[in-house]
Scaffold this active site. Sequence first.
Site, PDB file in Angstrom:
ATOM      1  N   GLU A 114      30.063  23.301  82.002  1.00 35.41           N
ATOM      2  CA  GLU A 114      29.581  21.926  81.860  1.00 35.41           C
ATOM      3  C   GLU A 114      28.169  21.788  82.423  1.00 35.41           C
ATOM      4  O   GLU A 114      27.868  22.353  83.474  1.00 35.41           O
ATOM      5  CB  GLU A 114      30.536  21.005  82.638  1.00 35.41           C
ATOM      6  CG  GLU A 114      30.157  19.543  82.631  1.00 35.41           C
ATOM      7  CD  GLU A 114      31.059  18.736  83.560  1.00 35.41           C
ATOM      8  OE1 GLU A 114      32.082  18.211  83.085  1.00 35.41           O
ATOM      9  OE2 GLU A 114      30.758  18.643  84.765  1.00 35.41           O
ATOM     10  N   TYR A 139      25.097  14.617  78.589  1.00 40.14           N
ATOM     11  CA  TYR A 139      26.243  15.429  79.014  1.00 40.14           C
ATOM     12  C   TYR A 139      26.523  16.497  77.953  1.00 40.14           C
ATOM     13  O   TYR A 139      26.484  16.206  76.752  1.00 40.14           O
ATOM     14  CB  TYR A 139      27.476  14.533  79.162  1.00 40.14           C
ATOM     15  CG  TYR A 139      28.734  15.301  79.507  1.00 40.14           C
ATOM     16  CD1 TYR A 139      29.102  15.512  80.835  1.00 40.14           C
ATOM     17  CD2 TYR A 139      29.539  15.831  78.504  1.00 40.14           C
ATOM     18  CE1 TYR A 139      30.235  16.234  81.153  1.00 40.14           C
ATOM     19  CE2 TYR A 139      30.675  16.559  78.815  1.00 40.14           C
ATOM     20  CZ  TYR A 139      31.025  16.757  80.139  1.00 40.14           C
ATOM     21  OH  TYR A 139      32.139  17.478  80.454  1.00 40.14           O
TER      22      TYR A 139
END
Length: 380
Positions: free
Chosen positions: A190, A101
């Site tokens: 993101e 992530y």
Amino acid sequence: MKLHEYQARDLLAKYGVPVTGGGVATTPAEARSIAESIGGGVVVKAQVFVGGRGKAGGVKLAATPAEAEQVASQILGMQIKGLTVEKVLVAEAITYQKEIYLSAILDRATKHVMMIASAEGGVEIEEVAKTNPEAIIKIPAHPTLGLQDYQARELAFSIGLTDGKQARQFAQIASALYRTFVASDASLVEINPLVIRDDGSLQALDSKVLLDESALFRHPELAALRDSSDEPEAERVAREADLTFIKLDGNIGCMVNGAGLAMATMDVVKLYGGEPANFLDIGGGANKEKVKTALRIILADPNVKAVMFNIFGGITRVDEVARGIIAALEEVPTNVPLVARLTGTNEAEGLKILAESQLIPATSLAEAAQKAVAAAQATP
Ligand code: GDP
Ligand code: MN
């Protein structure tokens, strides 16, 4: 403003993030021809503004173009969290060993652009944040120099990327993501998952971008990407009329000029036991047309049982607002009780205009709130 995954992907690619190729389809046949041009396996992904598409069945692998067509026909038209899928991204399918992530957000608490990374990427990142917060690493980018190379490398090491080549590639991706964030005036960029491929290289498989609405005027090319298909009607109308509107769950519609005054108005409504149905700032110098649009938006909400006007005439003229209210009521007649507290520039003339109307006058904010709360309670 949210970007779709395919738009976010193209933006990140411009700044040097390795993303998967492919195209967007609105029909199964189109999905098939994109899959043919990719050659080999593909992933078909619903393009809707919600997370968790994978779990909802909106992300599927297909080994052949024929299968891509069939999978696209299942995903197109499907509902995910109340949104209908109208487009799918057809991208090259990637095999990988691990999901990471990586994101950048504007962190108001520390007043920094915060870089966030985790070795436990994939669809469960919210769960990781709750159950295993130590697995989420945060490093604030330098406020004037930006994300420093040593910071990007530190981020890589702290999520366990110790191989030199891999750490270097991760640091390059983190820097590219940071540049995307700053150059686009984003509030979030993101990548989840950023995967480690079988050959050890990194690739972004899914990305998300939120842009700061207030800075969009600096980026006409990004503003043009707006997809209003799942924006609530009231919010679209308000945005186009340059009104700041946020729908809330209560039953007292509020029309106020100025954001601070709107907040104070909502506080006072709550103090007297009421619940605001919305936040609405008609802005300084609001003219008749804006008032009309604002009133229409408020009255279109079936929950609204009373409307409260709280206008302080500085630049805004009270008589102009009063004319706006009268004009709006001619076009949108209503039985909903309307309470008005108008004060300031041209007050006397404004009150004269309203004297003949159905409006319930109030001279103070407290009085107006009490009357609005009482009127809402009395309305069936
Ligand atoms: P989200 O659920 O809305 O976040 O959608 P994602 O695009 O992140 O997809 C969810 C999951 O699907 C990912 O975490 C992967 O496990 C899987 N996935 C997405 N793209 C690919 C791909 O190209 N290859 C493989 N094997 N899995 C993929
Ligand atoms: Mn994802």
